[in-house]
Scaffold this active site. Structure first.
Site, short mmCIF file in Angstrom:
data_model
loop_
_atom_site.label_atom_id
_atom_site.label_comp_id
_atom_site.label_asym_id
_atom_site.label_seq_id
_atom_site.Cartn_x
_atom_site.Cartn_y
_atom_site.Cartn_z
N HIS A 77 0.99 -1.21 0.03
CA HIS A 77 0.05 0.07 -0.02
C HIS A 77 0.92 1.19 0.05
O HIS A 77 0.48 2.38 -0.58
CB HIS A 77 -1.05 -0.04 1.26
CG HIS A 77 -0.56 0.09 2.55
ND1 HIS A 77 -0.15 -1.02 3.35
CD2 HIS A 77 -0.18 1.12 3.20
CE1 HIS A 77 0.45 -0.57 4.40
NE2 HIS A 77 0.06 0.68 4.51
N CYS A 162 -31.27 -0.82 -8.69
CA CYS A 162 -32.45 -1.67 -7.58
C CYS A 162 -33.76 -0.79 -8.01
O CYS A 162 -34.86 -1.37 -7.49
CB CYS A 162 -32.04 -1.13 -6.22
SG CYS A 162 -32.09 0.82 -6.03
#
Length: 192
Positions: A77, A162
């Site tokens: 990272h 949705c």
């Protein structure tokens, strides 16, 4: 334009289905871009690895640990943050937004964001259900990221997957590309 390294972070929003198109449009707009991707565990549900160009590295949580075995080894990272000239989180879902605004870093993507050098651009494109977008905590979380110097690419209103209609959809891919190119242009003008 100078060769630039772009890090794309994708979280667990259905808007991650646009990742292959985002990569294609970025490359079409500037062939000098090197692109790497970090995906959260949930983001992986929304695209097929085969839809990502072979020369675009995809990093997952497990990669953090497979590349490190002891003191002195590179920390993924940190290395990804050093490599990138610009990071864009597209989409940034409600869960990752909340974690990021609180400084939590429990996956590779959020660790990279937590270790980000804010002397370089970090853009984010929120994407969530309208009800989540309208929750009272969302605005302050967005404001927190902006106060750190992150650049919001505002969500748009439309009918969501949705079936609900309203704000919360990730900005259009072309808008994200324009914002990335704008930041890169600013970087170029500072070098002159």
């Amino acid at each position: 334009m100078t060769k630039r390294n772009i890090l794309i972070g994708c979280t667990g929003s259905v808007a991650t289905i646009k990742l292959p198109l985002l990569i294609q449009r970025l490359r079409d707009s500037n062939p000098n871009l090197n692109i790497k991707i970090i995906v959260t565990e949930h983001a992986q549900h929304f695209f097929a690895t085969s839809d990502i160009p072979a020369n675009v590295a995809i990093y997952r949580d497990a990669d953090e640990w497979s590349s490190w075995s002891g003191r002195g080894d590179p920390v993924l990272h940190i290395e990804l943050g050093k490599w990138a000239d610009l990071m864009v989180l597209a989409p940034l879902d409600a869960n990752s937004l909340a974690k990021m605004a609180q400084g939590l870093c429990d996956n590779l993507l959020l660790c990279t964001a937590r270790a980000w050098d804010f002397g370089k651009p970090l853009l984010f494109a929120p994407a969530m259900n309208t009800r989540m977008w309208e929750h009272p905590v969302t605005g302050p979380q967005i404001e927190t990221l902006v106060s750190w110097g992150c650049r919001e690419i505002p969500c748009v209103a439309k009918t969501l997957m949705c079936g609900d209609t309203g704000l919360g959809a990730m900005a259009e891919v072309d808008t994200i590309v324009q914002q990335v190119l704008g930041c890169l242009g600013e970087m170029e003008s500072r070098m002159v």
